[in-house]
Structures are given as structure tokens and as C-alpha cells.
Scaffold this motif. Structure first.
Motif, PDB file in Angstrom:
ATOM      1  N   GLN A 116       0.825  -1.301  -0.076  1.00 37.19           N
ATOM      2  CA  GLN A 116       0.082   0.006   0.025  1.00 37.19           C
ATOM      3  C   GLN A 116       0.761   1.306   0.059  1.00 37.19           C
ATOM      4  OE1 GLN A 116      -3.219  -0.386   2.961  1.00 37.19           O
ATOM      5  NE2 GLN A 116      -2.683  -2.477   3.223  1.00 37.19           N
ATOM      6  N   ALA A 117       2.173   1.037   0.252  1.00 42.64           N
ATOM      7  CA  ALA A 117       3.046   2.342   0.360  1.00 42.64           C
ATOM      8  C   ALA A 117       4.126   2.418  -0.514  1.00 42.64           C
ATOM      9  CB  ALA A 117       3.698   2.583   1.912  1.00 42.64           C
ATOM     10  N   VAL A 118       4.060   1.246  -1.724  1.00 43.76           N
ATOM     11  CA  VAL A 118       5.256   1.481  -2.761  1.00 43.76           C
ATOM     12  C   VAL A 118       5.191   2.454  -3.524  1.00 43.76           C
ATOM     13  CG1 VAL A 118       5.549  -0.206  -4.852  1.00 43.76           C
ATOM     14  CG2 VAL A 118       5.144  -1.218  -2.690  1.00 43.76           C
ATOM     15  N   HIS A 119       6.253   2.831  -3.907  1.00 41.19           N
ATOM     16  CA  HIS A 119       6.464   4.078  -4.746  1.00 41.19           C
ATOM     17  C   HIS A 119       7.218   3.407  -6.238  1.00 41.19           C
ATOM     18  CE1 HIS A 119       6.286   6.833  -1.719  1.00 41.19           C
ATOM     19  NE2 HIS A 119       7.055   6.137  -0.993  1.00 41.19           N
ATOM     20  N   PRO A 120       6.347   3.049  -7.120  1.00 37.17           N
ATOM     21  CA  PRO A 120       7.016   2.617  -8.603  1.00 37.17           C
ATOM     22  C   PRO A 120       7.985   3.206  -9.104  1.00 37.17           C
ATOM     23  CG  PRO A 120       4.327   2.844  -8.625  1.00 37.17           C
ATOM     24  CD  PRO A 120       4.663   3.764  -7.167  1.00 37.17           C
ATOM     25  N   SER A 121       8.304   4.507  -8.812  1.00 34.33           N
ATOM     26  CA  SER A 121       9.489   5.117  -9.401  1.00 34.33           C
ATOM     27  C   SER A 121      10.818   4.433  -8.795  1.00 34.33           C
ATOM     28  CB  SER A 121       9.403   6.630  -8.812  1.00 34.33           C
ATOM     29  OG  SER A 121       9.392   6.739  -7.453  1.00 34.33           O
ATOM     30  N   ASN A 122      10.664   3.992  -7.420  1.00 35.62           N
ATOM     31  CA  ASN A 122      11.886   2.938  -7.179  1.00 35.62           C
ATOM     32  C   ASN A 122      12.202   1.970  -8.202  1.00 35.62           C
ATOM     33  OD1 ASN A 122      11.919   4.825  -4.965  1.00 35.62           O
ATOM     34  ND2 ASN A 122      10.880   3.261  -3.683  1.00 35.62           N
ATOM     35  N   TRP A 123      11.546   1.534  -8.908  1.00 40.66           N
ATOM     36  CA  TRP A 123      11.445   0.302  -9.960  1.00 40.66           C
ATOM     37  C   TRP A 123      12.116   1.032 -11.055  1.00 40.66           C
ATOM     38  CZ3 TRP A 123       5.955  -1.870  -8.651  1.00 40.66           C
ATOM     39  CH2 TRP A 123       6.125  -2.226  -7.519  1.00 40.66           C
ATOM     40  N   THR A 124      12.643   2.145 -11.395  1.00 41.26           N
ATOM     41  CA  THR A 124      13.015   2.703 -12.634  1.00 41.26           C
ATOM     42  C   THR A 124      14.501   3.174 -12.064  1.00 41.26           C
ATOM     43  OG1 THR A 124      10.788   3.114 -13.228  1.00 41.26           O
ATOM     44  CG2 THR A 124      12.435   4.234 -14.533  1.00 41.26           C
ATOM     45  N   PRO A 125      15.349   2.809 -12.945  1.00 48.82           N
ATOM     46  CA  PRO A 125      15.346   1.482 -13.947  1.00 48.82           C
ATOM     47  C   PRO A 125      15.443   0.411 -13.276  1.00 48.82           C
ATOM     48  CG  PRO A 125      17.621   2.301 -13.796  1.00 48.82           C
ATOM     49  CD  PRO A 125      16.695   3.207 -12.984  1.00 48.82           C
ATOM     50  N   LEU A 126      14.676  -0.761 -13.734  1.00 40.46           N
ATOM     51  CA  LEU A 126      14.414  -2.083 -13.305  1.00 40.46           C
ATOM     52  C   LEU A 126      15.684  -2.501 -13.011  1.00 40.46           C
ATOM     53  CD1 LEU A 126      12.324  -4.341 -12.005  1.00 40.46           C
ATOM     54  CD2 LEU A 126      12.597  -5.152 -14.225  1.00 40.46           C
ATOM     55  N   ILE A 127      16.579  -2.502 -13.956  1.00 35.80           N
ATOM     56  CA  ILE A 127      18.204  -3.162 -13.595  1.00 35.80           C
ATOM     57  C   ILE A 127      19.075  -1.901 -13.784  1.00 35.80           C
ATOM     58  CG2 ILE A 127      20.022  -4.554 -14.725  1.00 35.80           C
ATOM     59  CD1 ILE A 127      17.722  -6.115 -15.898  1.00 35.80           C
ATOM     60  N   PRO A 128      19.570  -1.225 -12.601  1.00 36.64           N
ATOM     61  CA  PRO A 128      20.668  -0.053 -12.576  1.00 36.64           C
ATOM     62  C   PRO A 128      21.780  -0.571 -13.374  1.00 36.64           C
ATOM     63  CG  PRO A 128      19.722  -0.597 -10.298  1.00 36.64           C
ATOM     64  CD  PRO A 128      19.335  -1.757 -11.076  1.00 36.64           C
ATOM     65  N   PRO A 129      22.219   0.368 -14.324  1.00 37.96           N
ATOM     66  CA  PRO A 129      23.382   0.240 -15.113  1.00 37.96           C
ATOM     67  C   PRO A 129      24.687  -0.102 -14.156  1.00 37.96           C
ATOM     68  CG  PRO A 129      23.005   2.491 -14.669  1.00 37.96           C
ATOM     69  CD  PRO A 129      21.863   1.864 -14.326  1.00 37.96           C
ATOM     70  N   ASN A 130      25.544  -1.042 -14.856  1.00 31.35           N
ATOM     71  CA  ASN A 130      26.721  -1.539 -14.175  1.00 31.35           C
ATOM     72  C   ASN A 130      27.704  -0.368 -13.961  1.00 31.35           C
ATOM     73  OD1 ASN A 130      29.551  -2.760 -14.625  1.00 31.35           O
ATOM     74  ND2 ASN A 130      28.368  -4.064 -13.480  1.00 31.35           N
ATOM     75  N   GLU A 131      28.083  -0.652 -12.457  1.00 32.15           N
ATOM     76  CA  GLU A 131      29.201   0.418 -12.035  1.00 32.15           C
ATOM     77  C   GLU A 131      30.405   0.049 -11.917  1.00 32.15           C
ATOM     78  OE1 GLU A 131      27.384   2.251  -8.439  1.00 32.15           O
ATOM     79  OE2 GLU A 131      25.774   3.158  -9.580  1.00 32.15           O
TER      80      GLU A 131
END
Length: 246
Positions: free
Chosen positions: A148-163
Motif C-alpha cells: 500500500q506504500a510502494v513507490h513505483p518510481s523506485n523500480w525505474t530503472p528495473l536494472i540499474p546500470p553496471n558501475e
């Protein structure tokens, strides 16, 4: 979790096939003994001990972290020298470095579980059943309330770029899957009950594959909610679930 679950599914199929063909207590040890002899089975037995030893150690560290988090909520802080590992990974490639600390809490947790196992099969089975019910209930409550408190923006990007190294990206996923493999440990123990099943050819595959499927679904739900509540970069701790709940 999906990649680790797929790998476990393939292993589960092997266990289901072998334990169905030779429905006796011992699982991998018994199958190795029948197919390749006692010498190979002896080696397999030690590999199983190492497997569960490593898995137990990682679980004990998690227990210790959550205990520390719980005590911290009551204003009690444990000294870092007694709650931090002696060996730890440093740098993007995970080089191992030694320190002077010692995770005493994790060792005590490990010792407590060993004591329960030594007490006997009926005692350890009863305690294990209670713990499983409690753990699954907590996870489902966490998912039901947290979604109920999820922020969908946290899933973007779904796969963070390699560092670099194994930090994020596809290399990070591959490394994480190899580590998460331990989270599935235990499904193969269903094969140890082969001699107690009425129809091993039917019951064992259902029990083994069913355990993997249930675990995978629960893990995916919890991971999705947890990363939806808190950005993934803030979850790099042994008590990540408690941090997300806070």
C-alpha cells in the motif's frame, strides 16, 4: 530470485527423479552410493555438510542483524566489535579483507540451532514447524501492508546500470543469483522422507517442486515490495527487511 529459482528447479527435477527411483532416506548420499559406490557417496556427504554449513552461517548473520535491529528499537546498541564479521568484502570486485571484529551474536545463534538439532528429531521438527509458520506469516503481513506504500518510481530503472565489477547491471544480477541460491536451501530435504511416502513416484516430485515454487513466489513478492518501499541502494544491509519496514 527468478534465475536462482530456475537453477533450483533443475536441481529439484534431479532430486525428484533420483529419489523416486530409489525411495530411501539419505537423498543425494543414497543415490550416489547406489550409482557410484561408497567412496563417491562419502565425498558427496561432506559436500552436503559444507553446503549446509555455509548456508547456516549466512542465516545466522541475518538473524544476528535482525536481533541487533530489534534491540536498537528498545535503545540497546550492541558493540560493533561483537556484531561485525572478521572477514568482509571490499571494493567493486569483492576482495576479502580481515579485521579484528567477531560476530559473537551470529555464533550464539548458530550454537542455539545446533543444540536444538542435537536434542532430537521430534523436538527440532516441532520448532522448525513453528518457525516456518511465524516466518511466512510475517512475510505475508509485510507484503500486504507494504504494497500500500510502494513507490513505483523506485523500480525505474528495473536494472540499474553496471558501475564496474559486480555492482549492478547484468554482472550484479548474476552474482546476486549465485548468492541467493542459499536462500532456497532445504527443498532437497524433502527427498530424505522418501521412505515415508506412500507413492514416492508421485509425492516426491510434487513436494520438492512445490517447495521451490512456493519459495520463489514469496521471495519475488517480498523483493518487489521491499524495493518499492525503499530505493535498492539503501538496502545493502543484513537487516534490509527491518529497514524497509521502518
Amino acid at each position: 530470485f527468478a534465475i536462482a529459482g530456475l537453477a533450483c528447479t533443475l536441481i529439484a527435477l534431479c532430486y525428484a527423479e533420483l529419489s523416486s527411483a530409489a525411495p530411501a532416506t539419505g537423498a543425494a548420499y543414497t543415490s550416489s552410493s547406489l550409482a557410484l559406490g561408497e567412496a563417491v557417496a562419502w565425498g558427496v556427504g561432506w559436500l552436503i555438510l559444507m553446503d549446509f554449513g555455509l548456508a547456516g552461517a549466512s542465516l545466522a548473520v541475518g538473524w544476528a542483524a535482525y536481533l541487533g535491529s530489534l534491540l536498537h528499537s528498545f535503545g540497546i546498541s550492541l558493540p560493533a566489535a561483537l556484531t561485525s564479521p572478521t572477514l568482509h568484502a571490499v571494493g567493486p570486485h569483492g576482495a576479502i579483507a580481515a579485521g579484528t571484529s567477531f560476530n559473537l551474536v551470529a555464533m550464539l545463534v548458530y550454537g542455539a540451532v545446533i543444540a536444538v538439532l542435537i536434542a532430537g528429531i521430534s523436538e527440532s521438527s516441532a520448532i522448525n514447524a513453528v518457525l516456518v509458520v511465524i516466518k511466512v506469516a510475517i512475510l505475508l503481513i509485510f507484503v500486504a501492508i507494504g504494497v500500500q506504500a510502494v513507490h513505483p518510481s523506485n523500480w525505474t530503472p528495473l536494472i540499474p546500470p553496471n558501475e564496474g565489477g559486480f555492482t549492478y547491471g547484468l554482472p550484479g544480477i548474476a552474482r546476486a543469483a549465485s548468492m541467493l541460491f542459499f536462500a532456497y536451501n532445504g527443498f532437497e530435504m524433502v527427498a530424505n522422507a522418501a521412505s515415508e511416502t506412500r507413492n514416492p513416484q508421485r509425492d516426491l516430485p510434487i513436494g520438492i517442486l512445490g517447495a521451490v515454487a512456493v519459495c520463489t513466489v514469496i521471495y519475488l513478492m517480498v523483493a518487489a515490495v521491499m524495493t518499492g518501499l525503499v530505493p535498492c541502494r539503501e538496502l545493502g544491509a543484513a537487516d534490509a527487511l527491518a529497514h524497509a519496514a521502518d
